[in-house]
Design an enzyme around this catalytic site. Structure first.
Site, PDB file in Angstrom:
ATOM      1  N   ILE A 100      -2.576  -3.817 -15.458  1.00 19.50           N
ATOM      2  CA  ILE A 100      -3.315  -2.802 -14.688  1.00 19.50           C
ATOM      3  C   ILE A 100      -2.461  -1.539 -14.687  1.00 19.50           C
ATOM      4  CG2 ILE A 100      -4.391  -2.263 -12.457  1.00 19.50           C
ATOM      5  CD1 ILE A 100      -5.589  -4.808 -13.715  1.00 19.50           C
ATOM      6  N   LYS A 150       4.601 -16.214  -9.544  1.00 20.38           N
ATOM      7  CA  LYS A 150       3.141 -16.021  -9.477  1.00 20.38           C
ATOM      8  C   LYS A 150       2.397 -17.348  -9.615  1.00 20.38           C
ATOM      9  CE  LYS A 150       2.787 -11.584  -8.703  1.00 20.38           C
ATOM     10  NZ  LYS A 150       2.361 -11.126  -7.347  1.00 20.38           N
ATOM     11  N   TYR A 177       9.091 -14.075 -12.879  1.00 21.68           N
ATOM     12  CA  TYR A 177       7.806 -13.577 -12.350  1.00 21.68           C
ATOM     13  C   TYR A 177       6.713 -14.628 -12.584  1.00 21.68           C
ATOM     14  CZ  TYR A 177       4.048 -10.038 -11.714  1.00 21.68           C
ATOM     15  OH  TYR A 177       2.963  -9.314 -11.301  1.00 21.68           O
ATOM     16  N   THR A 188       0.830  -1.221   0.000  1.00 17.00           N
ATOM     17  CA  THR A 188       0.000   0.000   0.000  1.00 17.00           C
ATOM     18  C   THR A 188       0.861   1.267   0.000  1.00 17.00           C
ATOM     19  OG1 THR A 188      -0.241  -0.593   2.324  1.00 17.00           O
ATOM     20  CG2 THR A 188      -2.181  -0.796   0.981  1.00 17.00           C
ATOM     21  N   GLY A 189       2.158   1.108  -0.285  1.00 17.60           N
ATOM     22  CA  GLY A 189       3.035   2.286  -0.303  1.00 17.60           C
ATOM     23  C   GLY A 189       2.980   3.023  -1.629  1.00 17.60           C
ATOM     24  N   ALA A 192     -14.004   6.534   9.031  1.00 19.39           N
ATOM     25  CA  ALA A 192     -14.554   6.331  10.372  1.00 19.39           C
ATOM     26  C   ALA A 192     -13.801   5.213  11.088  1.00 19.39           C
ATOM     27  CB  ALA A 192     -16.028   5.969  10.248  1.00 19.39           C
ATOM     28  N   GLY A 211      -0.614   2.457  -6.996  1.00 15.11           N
ATOM     29  CA  GLY A 211      -0.726   0.999  -6.993  1.00 15.11           C
ATOM     30  C   GLY A 211      -2.133   0.511  -6.666  1.00 15.11           C
ATOM     31  N   SER A 214      -0.864 -13.550 -11.232  1.00 16.34           N
ATOM     32  CA  SER A 214      -0.789 -12.698 -12.423  1.00 16.34           C
ATOM     33  C   SER A 214      -1.115 -13.528 -13.656  1.00 16.34           C
ATOM     34  CB  SER A 214       0.626 -12.130 -12.569  1.00 16.34           C
ATOM     35  OG  SER A 214       0.792 -11.560 -13.852  1.00 16.34           O
ATOM     36  N   LEU A 245       7.114  -1.903   2.274  1.00 16.47           N
ATOM     37  CA  LEU A 245       8.557  -1.720   2.440  1.00 16.47           C
ATOM     38  C   LEU A 245       8.881  -0.229   2.584  1.00 16.47           C
ATOM     39  CD1 LEU A 245      10.993  -3.619   2.381  1.00 16.47           C
ATOM     40  CD2 LEU A 245      11.084  -3.347  -0.101  1.00 16.47           C
TER      41      LEU A 245
HETATM   42  N1  LIG Z   1      -0.074  -3.806 -12.277  1.00 13.98           N
HETATM   43  C1  LIG Z   1      -0.193  -4.921 -12.999  1.00 13.98           C
HETATM   44  O1  LIG Z   1      -0.266  -4.879 -14.235  1.00 13.98           O
HETATM   45  C2  LIG Z   1      -0.245  -6.261 -12.308  1.00 13.98           C
HETATM   46  C3  LIG Z   1      -0.621  -7.395 -13.062  1.00 13.98           C
HETATM   47  C4  LIG Z   1      -0.644  -8.631 -12.447  1.00 13.98           C
HETATM   48  C5  LIG Z   1      -0.328  -8.748 -11.107  1.00 13.98           C
HETATM   49  N2  LIG Z   1       0.025  -7.638 -10.400  1.00 13.98           N
HETATM   50  C6  LIG Z   1       0.367  -7.812  -8.985  1.00 13.98           C
HETATM   51  O2  LIG Z   1      -0.450  -6.966  -8.214  1.00 13.98           O
HETATM   52  C7  LIG Z   1       0.238  -6.604  -7.006  1.00 13.98           C
HETATM   53  C8  LIG Z   1       0.218  -5.093  -6.834  1.00 13.98           C
HETATM   54  O3  LIG Z   1       0.880  -4.546  -7.947  1.00 13.98           O
HETATM   55  P1  LIG Z   1       0.870  -2.991  -8.296  1.00 13.98           P
HETATM   56  O4  LIG Z   1       0.716  -2.903  -9.751  1.00 13.98           O
HETATM   57  O5  LIG Z   1      -0.020  -2.237  -7.378  1.00 13.98           O
HETATM   58  O6  LIG Z   1       2.417  -2.678  -7.991  1.00 13.98           O
HETATM   59  P2  LIG Z   1       3.152  -1.444  -7.284  1.00 13.98           P
HETATM   60  O7  LIG Z   1       4.579  -1.550  -7.692  1.00 13.98           O
HETATM   61  O8  LIG Z   1       2.411  -0.190  -7.567  1.00 13.98           O
HETATM   62  O9  LIG Z   1       2.989  -1.803  -5.753  1.00 13.98           O
HETATM   63  C9  LIG Z   1       3.687  -2.862  -5.155  1.00 13.98           C
HETATM   64  C10 LIG Z   1       3.983  -2.472  -3.729  1.00 13.98           C
HETATM   65  O10 LIG Z   1       4.633  -3.565  -3.070  1.00 13.98           O
HETATM   66  C11 LIG Z   1       5.610  -3.023  -2.198  1.00 13.98           C
HETATM   67  N3  LIG Z   1       6.627  -4.025  -1.874  1.00 13.98           N
HETATM   68  C12 LIG Z   1       7.568  -4.538  -2.706  1.00 13.98           C
HETATM   69  N4  LIG Z   1       8.361  -5.383  -2.032  1.00 13.98           N
HETATM   70  C13 LIG Z   1       7.901  -5.429  -0.748  1.00 13.98           C
HETATM   71  C14 LIG Z   1       8.297  -6.130   0.420  1.00 13.98           C
HETATM   72  N5  LIG Z   1       9.349  -6.962   0.411  1.00 13.98           N
HETATM   73  N6  LIG Z   1       7.601  -5.925   1.561  1.00 13.98           N
HETATM   74  C15 LIG Z   1       6.541  -5.087   1.583  1.00 13.98           C
HETATM   75  N7  LIG Z   1       6.125  -4.388   0.508  1.00 13.98           N
HETATM   76  C16 LIG Z   1       6.802  -4.563  -0.648  1.00 13.98           C
HETATM   77  C17 LIG Z   1       6.195  -1.843  -2.974  1.00 13.98           C
HETATM   78  O11 LIG Z   1       6.892  -0.944  -2.128  1.00 13.98           O
HETATM   79  C18 LIG Z   1       4.935  -1.258  -3.607  1.00 13.98           C
HETATM   80  O12 LIG Z   1       4.338  -0.271  -2.780  1.00 13.98           O
HETATM   81  C19 LIG Z   1       1.650  -7.199  -7.145  1.00 13.98           C
HETATM   82  O13 LIG Z   1       1.708  -8.427  -6.450  1.00 13.98           O
HETATM   83  C20 LIG Z   1       1.782  -7.434  -8.630  1.00 13.98           C
HETATM   84  O14 LIG Z   1       2.723  -8.436  -8.921  1.00 13.98           O
HETATM   85  C21 LIG Z   1       0.070  -6.401 -10.964  1.00 13.98           C
END
Ligand SMILES: NC(=O)c1ccc[n+]([C@@H]2O[C@H](COP(=O)([O-])OP(=O)(O)OC[C@H]3O[C@@H](n4cnc5c(N)ncnc54)[C@H](O)[C@@H]3O)[C@@H](O)[C@H]2O)c1
Length: 256
Positions: free
Chosen positions: A195, A166, A162, A15-16, A58, A20, A147, A41
């Site tokens: 996404i 996944k 990846y 959620t950082g 709330a 995302g 994924s 992280l």
């Molecule tokens: N965006 C896409 O197209 C897509 C497609 C398929 C799957 N996903 C999956 O969806 C999930 C969210 O992806 P997103 O697109 O929001 O990515 P993002 O990069 O925006 O967010 C991922 C978050 O994970 C955090 N993170 C990474 N390593 C970490 C750790 N060791 N401990 C705690 N936090 C950690 C990062 O700091 C980041 O905030 C991921 O698992 C990604 O693999 C995304």
């Protein structure tokens, strides 16, 4: 159909990142009455987001720096939840990293990191959350994130490492679904296609967006809020008979 207690916590990792999926999920769950434990992280980013969300919600929202790969870090985060938040009834594992490396570029170090964050992190978070759900006796919901790459092998950005990590998430999900089902705890996996977030190395260029969209039957990439809607459904009280499933949210890309 079991009713949730009025006060209950959902844990959401990843959620950082500002654009995302995790933040859209957190915003939606806060509106739906969940107290939130947000982990990432990037501690500064997740803490400032948690403060922002707490101010407009709330429900209590706790943002914590945590590395999902490090058992002590996960345990410390859950110890704070135990002390400061209502019981954990849901976990949404979204922390993840991509890997653009080809088979021949995939060093053991890169592979280990990709597996660690995507799969080992999912495992450690499930162990900590499920322990509390089982002991609490009120059931629970777990949603992990796989994924489309686990099915189609990936494309221009995310490739073999990846895909392997996944795919491991799918196996972890099914094993946990079988073991936790008798406790009223469901475990399902999201299978997103492209996404619109920054995970593929930053915001999508127009060319890249057009290229990705062309391979998707609905002719566009997905929005993080659309993934949040699916998570919301899977976490709902009415979703108790949905267990061990893998849900494509990809505009139909898996059929192409
Ligand atoms: N965006 C896409 O197209 C897509 C497609 C398929 C799957 N996903 C999956 O969806 C999930 C969210 O992806 P997103 O697109 O929001 O990515 P993002 O990069 O925006 O967010 C991922 C978050 O994970 C955090 N993170 C990474 N390593 C970490 C750790 N060791 N401990 C705690 N936090 C950690 C990062 O700091 C980041 O905030 C991921 O698992 C990604 O693999 C995304």
């Amino acid at each position: 159909m079991a009713k949730y207690p009025e006060h209950r916590t959902a844990v959401v990792t990843g959620t950082g990142s500002e654009r995302g999926i995790g933040r859209q999920v957190a915003r939606r769950l806060a509106k739906e009455g969940w107290a939130l434990a947000l982990l990432d992280l990037d501690g500064d980013a997740v803490q400032s987001f948690a403060e922002e969300l707490a101010a407009e919600s709330a429900q209590p929202v706790l943002g914590m720096a945590a590395d999902v790969v490090v058992p002590e870090s996960v345990q410390a985060a859950f110890a704070r939840m135990d002390a400061e938040l209502p019981p954990v009834l849901a976990l949404v594992n979204l922390a993840g990293i991509a890997s653009p490396h080809t088979l021949f570029e995939l060093s053991k170090e890169i592979w280990t990191r990709v597996m660690d964050v995507n799969a080992t992190g999912t495992l450690l978070m499930m162990q900590a959350a499920a322990r509390r759900m089982v002991d609490g006796g009120a059931g629970g919901r777990i949603v992990n994130t796989s994924s489309i790459t686990a099915y189609d092998g990936g494309g221009t950005f995310s490739k073999t490492g990846y895909a392997g990590a996944k795919a491991a998430v799918l196996g972890l999900t099914r094993g946990a679904a079988r073991e936790l089902g008798p406790h009223g705890i469901t475990c399902n996996a999201l299978v997103p296609g492209p996404i619109d977030t920054d995970i593929m190395g930053g915001p999508l260029s127009e060319d890249r967006r057009a290229g990705l969209s062309g391979g998707i039957p609905v002719q566009r990439v997905g929005h993080p809020s659309e993934v949040a809607a699916l998570v919301s459904f899977l976490l709902g009280e009415e979703a108790g008979f949905i267990n061990g499933g893998s849900y494509f949210i990809d505009g139909g890309k898996h059929m192409v």
